[in-house]
Design an enzyme around this catalytic site. Structure first.
Site, short mmCIF file in Angstrom:
data_model
loop_
_atom_site.label_atom_id
_atom_site.label_comp_id
_atom_site.label_asym_id
_atom_site.label_seq_id
_atom_site.Cartn_x
_atom_site.Cartn_y
_atom_site.Cartn_z
N SER A 30 0.85 -1.18 0.00
CA SER A 30 0.00 0.00 0.00
C SER A 30 0.89 1.22 0.00
O SER A 30 1.75 1.35 -0.88
CB SER A 30 -0.93 -0.06 1.21
OG SER A 30 -1.82 1.02 1.20
N HIS A 58 -2.46 -0.87 -3.42
CA HIS A 58 -3.62 0.00 -3.21
C HIS A 58 -3.46 1.27 -4.04
O HIS A 58 -2.39 1.86 -4.06
CB HIS A 58 -3.76 0.38 -1.73
CG HIS A 58 -4.16 -0.77 -0.87
ND1 HIS A 58 -4.08 -0.72 0.49
CD2 HIS A 58 -4.64 -2.00 -1.17
CE1 HIS A 58 -4.51 -1.88 1.00
NE2 HIS A 58 -4.85 -2.67 -0.01
N ASP A 118 -4.82 -4.71 5.57
CA ASP A 118 -5.16 -5.58 4.44
C ASP A 118 -3.95 -6.48 4.18
O ASP A 118 -2.81 -6.05 4.28
CB ASP A 118 -5.47 -4.72 3.21
CG ASP A 118 -5.99 -5.54 2.04
OD1 ASP A 118 -6.50 -6.65 2.27
OD2 ASP A 118 -5.90 -5.06 0.90
#
Lengths: 270, 195
Positions: B18, B45, B138
C-alpha cells in the site's frame, strides 16, 4: 480436484435443481469467496453442511442468494465513460425518434438514473425508453424506490461534475431523513424489471445496451452467450457499452462490432 | 485419481503493498531477470479514480513484462500483472485472472486479502506470498491463508518499511517464513524459483 471445489460444484448443482437458479457458469473465484465468507459468518464446518441447509431451509437459501448478488456500483461510476457517451453516443441516439436503451444488470439502479439524467440534460429523455433489468428482485425493488443513502451524495455529486454534468446534482433528488430520494420525473421513462441473462431471451430491439461490470462475473462460455444475446437484441448499428475492464477482444463477437471508443469500451454493431 | 507430477515447488508469486509500495515494488522487481520463471500478481492499493499508470510505470523499470490484469486472462510465466484501480483481482483454478467489483475489503479495492485468499487450495501450497510496506492491515488474513495452505510467506522488515503497519500486522498474526529487507527479496525469489 480438491474437496472444496467438489463441494462448491455440489452446492451450485443443488441450488440449480432445487430452486432453478443457475450459478454454475459464474466465475469460480468470486463465488468461492462469497460462499466461504458466508460459511465463516454462520460458523458452519464445511460447504456440504451449507448444501444441506440450502436444500432444507429456503430462508437460508435466500440469504446465500443475496450474497451471490451483491455487487457495488455508484452514480456516474467512471465519469469519463459518461463524458464519452455525451460526446460520441448521444449524437447517434438523437437520430432515432424513440431511442430504446437497455441497462442489463442494473443492480440497485444507479446507472439507470445516471443515464436518465444524462438524457434529460441532452434533451432526449422525453422520447427515450430505458429498460433497466437485473435478476435480483430485491435490487429491482430498491432501484424502483430510487432511495440512496445520503452519505453517498458527496461522491455522486463529484462523479456527476466530473462526468460533465451541466446542472446542480441536487436538482435531481430530495433529501429525506438519511436518504436521497431520486426525482420522480427521472423514473417516468425507466422500466425496471427482472431479467436473467443466463436464462431469459431478448425482449425488444434496442438502440443501446449498457452492461457494465457484469460479464466479469461469468465464465468465458457464458460471456459468449450473453454477448450473443446482446448482438441479437441490438438494431443494426446499435451501440454496446461494456465496463472499463471488459472487452470484445478475444471473443467470437469481435468481428460483429466496430469500436466506437476503445478506452471506454463502446462498440457499434456492424 | 489423476497424479500430478510437480516439476517445480513454486508456481506463482503474489504481492501486496500500500502506501510506499511503488518504491518498494521497484526494488523487488527490478533485479529479477527477464527469464524469471514465476508469474507475479500484484495488488498495490490505488486511488479508485487514479489512472492505470502503475503497470506502465513498472514496465519501464523492470526486465520482466509488466501489464495490468485483464479479465479471464491466462497467467503466463515471465509476466507481472497489476490489479487495475477500483477492481479486485482473483485467481481462477484454470490459472486465469478474474476481476470483480465486489465491495471493498479493509476499505480497499483492489484488496490484498481478496487476491491472496482467492488462490485455490491446490495452488496455494505452490504460492509465494509477499507483503510489503503499507498503512493498514489488508493482507494479514491473506498471509494467514497462504501460510495455512502450505505456501511460503515473505514479509518486509517493518523497521525498514516506509509504513510499518501492514507488515507488522502480518507478523503479529502469522508465523512468517522470511522477514527481509527489500534488497534481499529478489535474490531469494531467484533462488526459490530454481527449487
Amino acid at each position: 480436484m480438491d474437496n472444496e471445489a467438489i463441494e462448491i460444484n455440489l452446492l451450485l448443482e443443488a441450488i440449480y435443481q432445487k430452486y432453478g437458479y443457475d450459478f454454475k457458469e459464474y466465475a469460480d473465484a468470486s463465488m468461492r469467496r462469497k460462499i466461504l465468507h458466508r460459511l465463516e459468518l454462520f460458523k458452519l464446518s464445511n460447504i456440504s453442511e451449507m448444501t444441506h441447509r440450502v436444500l432444507h431451509e429456503q430462508e437460508f437459501f435466500e440469504i446465500l442468494l443475496q450474497d451471490f448478488y451483491t455487487s457495488v456500483t455508484e452514480m456516474f461510476r467512471d465519469p469519463s465513460y459518461y463524458q464519452a457517451l455525451r460526446k460520441a453516443v448521444i449524437p447517434i441516439l438523437k437520430t432515432y425518434s424513440h431511442p430504446r436503451i437497455w441497462v442489463a444488470g442494473c443492480a440497485s439502479g444507479e446507472e439507470a438514473y445516471s443515464l436518465a439524467i444524462l438524457l434529460k440534460e441532452e434533451g432526449l429523455y422525453d422520447r427515450s425508453q430505458i429498460y433497466a433489468t437485473d435478476l435480483d428482485k430485491n435490487a429491482i425493488k430498491k432501484a424502483r424506490d430510487g432511495l440512496y443513502s445520503a452519505e453517498l451524495l458527496r461522491k455522486y455529486t463529484s462523479n456527476y461534475q466530473k462526468a460533465g454534468g451541466v446542472e446542480s446534482f441536487s436538482d435531481y433528488y430530495v433529501a429525506q431523513n438519511q436518504n436521497a430520494v431520486m426525482d420522480p420525473s427521472l423514473k417516468q421513462k425507466i422500466l425496471f424489471s427482472t431479467h436473467n441473462l443466463v436464462s431469459d431471451d431478448s425482449f425488444n430491439e434496442m438502440h443501446l445496451i449498457s452492461c457494465r461490470n457484469v460479464l466479469i462475473y461469468f465464465k468465458k462460455a457464458l460471456q459468449e452467450r450473453v454477448l450473443g444475446l446482446f448482438h441479437r437484441s441490438l438494431c443494426r448499428q446499435g451501440i454496446l457499452c461494456l465496463g472499463a475492464k471488459e472487452s470484445l477482444h478475444f471473443t467470437s463477437h469481435d468481428d460483429a462490432f466496430e469500436t466506437l471508443m476503445n478506452h471506454e469500451k463502446i462498440y457499434r454493431k456492424k | 485419481m489423476k497424479k500430478s507430477i510437480e516439476k517445480n515447488k513454486w508456481g506463482m508469486v503474489v504481492v501486496g503493498c500500500s502506501s510506499g509500495g511503488l518504491g518498494a515494488l521497484k526494488e523487488v522487481l527490478f533485479p529479477l531477470p527477464s527469464s524469471f520463471p514465476l508469474p507475479i500478481i500484484i495488488v498495490q492499493h490505488l486511488h479508485p479514480e487514479g489512472e492505470s499508470y502503475l503497470a506502465s510505470y513498472l514496465d519501464g523499470h523492470c526486465q520482466l513484462s509488466v501489464k495490468e490484469a485483464e479479465d479471464k486472462e491466462k497467467i503466463d510465466p515471465g509476466f507481472v500483472y497489476t490489479a487495475p484501480p477500483n477492481y479486485h483481482v482473483l485467481i481462477e483454478k484454470e490459472r486465469t485472472l478474474s476481476l470483480s467489483v465486489d465491495a471493498p475489503v479493509v476499505y480497499s479495492r483492489p484488496s490484498i486479502d481478496v487476491l491472496f485468499e482467492s488462490v485455490p487450495p491446490f495452488m496455494a501450497k505452490h504460492t509465494i506470498a509477499i507483503l510489503l510496506t503499507g498503512a493498514n492491515n489488508d493482507g494479514t488474513k491473506g498471509m494467514l491463508y497462504i501460510h495455512r495452505h502450505g505456501g511460503l510467506t515473505i514479509v518486509q522488515n517493518p523497521e525498514n518499511a516506509e509504513s510499518s503497519l501492514m507488515p507488522q500486522s502480518a507478523i503479529n498474526a502469522v508465523q512468517v517464513d522470511h522477514l527481509l529487507d527489500l534488497e534481499e527479496m529478489a535474490p531469494l525469489l531467484i533462488q526459490l524459483s530454481r527449487d
